[in-house]
Design an enzyme around this catalytic site. Structure first.
Site, PDB file in Angstrom:
ATOM      1  N   SER A  18       0.835  -1.160  -0.049  1.00 17.57           N
ATOM      2  CA  SER A  18      -0.003  -0.103   0.048  1.00 17.57           C
ATOM      3  C   SER A  18       0.901   1.270   0.008  1.00 17.57           C
ATOM      4  O   SER A  18       1.629   1.424  -0.970  1.00 17.57           O
ATOM      5  CB  SER A  18      -0.842  -0.019   1.105  1.00 17.57           C
ATOM      6  OG  SER A  18      -1.779   1.183   1.032  1.00 17.57           O
ATOM      7  N   THR A  19       0.724   2.028   1.040  1.00 18.49           N
ATOM      8  CA  THR A  19       1.482   3.337   1.026  1.00 18.49           C
ATOM      9  C   THR A  19       2.948   3.227   0.885  1.00 18.49           C
ATOM     10  O   THR A  19       3.741   2.492   1.660  1.00 18.49           O
ATOM     11  CB  THR A  19       1.113   4.187   2.359  1.00 18.49           C
ATOM     12  OG1 THR A  19      -0.170   3.971   2.573  1.00 18.49           O
ATOM     13  CG2 THR A  19       1.720   5.677   2.163  1.00 18.49           C
ATOM     14  N   ASP A  68      -4.676  -4.601   6.143  1.00 14.98           N
ATOM     15  CA  ASP A  68      -4.904  -5.346   5.036  1.00 14.98           C
ATOM     16  C   ASP A  68      -3.946  -6.559   4.545  1.00 14.98           C
ATOM     17  O   ASP A  68      -2.809  -5.985   4.613  1.00 14.98           O
ATOM     18  CB  ASP A  68      -5.382  -4.473   3.693  1.00 14.98           C
ATOM     19  CG  ASP A  68      -5.994  -5.393   2.605  1.00 14.98           C
ATOM     20  OD1 ASP A  68      -6.785  -6.269   2.923  1.00 14.98           O
ATOM     21  OD2 ASP A  68      -5.953  -4.840   1.479  1.00 14.98           O
ATOM     22  N   HIS A  75      -2.765  -1.168  -3.243  1.00 11.61           N
ATOM     23  CA  HIS A  75      -3.688  -0.410  -3.283  1.00 11.61           C
ATOM     24  C   HIS A  75      -3.710   1.033  -4.126  1.00 11.61           C
ATOM     25  O   HIS A  75      -2.748   1.822  -3.960  1.00 11.61           O
ATOM     26  CB  HIS A  75      -4.132   0.278  -1.710  1.00 11.61           C
ATOM     27  CG  HIS A  75      -4.211  -1.013  -1.019  1.00 11.61           C
ATOM     28  ND1 HIS A  75      -3.945  -0.639   0.597  1.00 11.61           N
ATOM     29  CD2 HIS A  75      -5.026  -1.978  -0.884  1.00 11.61           C
ATOM     30  CE1 HIS A  75      -4.298  -1.961   1.100  1.00 11.61           C
ATOM     31  NE2 HIS A  75      -4.909  -2.621   0.363  1.00 11.61           N
ATOM     32  N   MET A 101      -0.387   1.310   4.866  1.00  9.63           N
ATOM     33  CA  MET A 101      -0.722   1.705   6.457  1.00  9.63           C
ATOM     34  C   MET A 101      -2.075   0.497   6.280  1.00  9.63           C
ATOM     35  O   MET A 101      -2.622  -0.031   5.625  1.00  9.63           O
ATOM     36  CB  MET A 101      -1.420   3.172   6.232  1.00  9.63           C
ATOM     37  CG  MET A 101      -2.214   3.316   5.091  1.00  9.63           C
ATOM     38  SD  MET A 101      -2.932   5.139   5.211  1.00  9.63           S
ATOM     39  CE  MET A 101      -4.243   4.904   4.065  1.00  9.63           C
TER      40      MET A 101
END
Length: 359
Positions: free
Chosen positions: A172-173, A294, A198, A291
């Site tokens: 993600s991030t 998930d 993401h 972050m």
């Protein structure tokens, strides 16, 4: 109570500046300490307020957002969230922003902006919190040289003997750059790699194309029903969950637009759980910077199904959220720095390839 996160909003639209300020200021743990309509004004605002996070538009008068970001990351590294509409042109710019050091991006709706931005309020707030804790570093004027297979993997790397193995990845991030560094060392004969990152819908194709130009393996945006092939990496499209499935003896990709899981579609948990059910011990799991949580439970299911799993270590993560949660759940076998991740995955696969196929 800790001091609130100080945010500076840079956007040429007064409406966007006002909407973002309203969303941010309604949270007790953050506040807007300055706004600017272009990067020239922003320089003075940033100097006076010393923000923890900056939200930055891409297309602005007097100086492009990317030019400003490049200068900012060289001279005053600060966590930056890019603002971008969901167009092909802006998605290419957003990918460039990640290369220059931006932490993440926020989608700016093209229509009904006020209602659209308000619909993203929770996501915007969460990304500001994540950015405030992100690790950013000064950038040189030019992007650092890309890592190569020879620079990461030993020249005596054992040959991978089995083509039935799969590498299943979630991020993600900070994941756009982490995935680049992770994928570049893999040779053309590596096992197939399935990736959920993401990312908004309009960004995933550009992201896949950008990686494809850098990697020895073929990188594409995943297509429903296509066969999973060695030497290929498949990026989940931003509009759908990606699952691993079988068609006879072959692995295939399944896409669906079911409801978000952990507030995400695509969701890492969805991919990991499908790998646990379909591939079992033939899968290797990798969870990278990001972050939230998930992927944590899905990775545990992969381990329970016989997979061997890796998590990126805290020091090399932009945000140590997803790996931390996966470790806490007990689904991780090894914690590895990003610059060693490909080497460790390849070494495990080479060793495992000499064992009996367990499909």
């Amino acid at each position: 109570m800790a001091n609130p996160i100080k945010v500076v909003v840079v956007d040429d639209s007064a409406l966007i500046r006002n909407l973002l300020s309203e969303i941010i200021n309604r949270n007790r743990d953050m506040q807007v300490v300055g706004v600017a309509q272009d990067p020239i004004v922003a320089r003075e605002v940033i100097r006076n307020t010393n923000p923890d996070v900056i939200t930055l538009d891409i297309e602005m008068p007097r100086m492009d957002g990317l030019d400003f970001l490049e200068k900012l990351m060289r001279l005053r590294p600060t966590p930056v969230l890019m603002i971008s509409t969901l167009t092909e042109r802006s998605s290419e710019a957003a990918m460039r922003a990640m290369e220059l050091g931006a932490v993440d991006y926020i989608a700016k709706p093209k229509l009904d902006i006020e209602r659209g931005i308000q619909g993203y309020a929770d996501e915007i707030s969460d990304k500001i919190r994540a950015a405030a804790g992100a690790r950013v570093h000064a950038r040189k004027q030019e992007i650092a040289p890309r890592l190569t297979a020879d620079s990461i993997l030993p020249s005596t790397r054992p040959k991978i003997l089995s083509t039935e193995k799969l590498i299943i990845v979630g991020a993600s991030t900070g994941g756009t750059e982490a995935l680049r560094d992770f994928l570049m060392p893999f040779p053309p004969d590596s096992p197939a790699i399935l990736i959920t990152q993401h990312m908004p819908e309009m960004f995933t194709k550009s992201f896949a194309n950008r990686l494809d130009g850098l990697c020895k393996i073929k990188v594409t945006e995943a297509v429903h029903g296509e066969r999973v092939m060695p030497g290929h990496a498949y990026i989940a499209p931003g509009h759908s969950h990606m699952l691993l499935a079988r068609s006879g003896a072959n692995y295939v990709i399944e896409l669906n637009q079911g409801p978000p899981v952990n507030r995400h579609r695509p969701s890492v948990d969805v991919l990991f759980r499908s790998a646990a059910n379909v591939a079992g011990a033939n899968a290797v799991g990798v969870i990278l910077t990001g972050m939230g949580k998930d992927g944590a439970l899905g990775m545990l299911e992969m381990k329970q199904g016989g997979a061997y799993n890796f998590a990126q270590d805290e020091a090399s993560c932009v945000v140590f959220g997803m790996p931390k949660e996966a470790i806490a759940q007990g689904g991780v076998d090894e914690i590895v720095p990003l610059n060693k991740m490909a080497e460790r995955v390849m070494a495990w696969l080479a060793r495992f390839g000499r064992q009996t196929n367990r499909v």
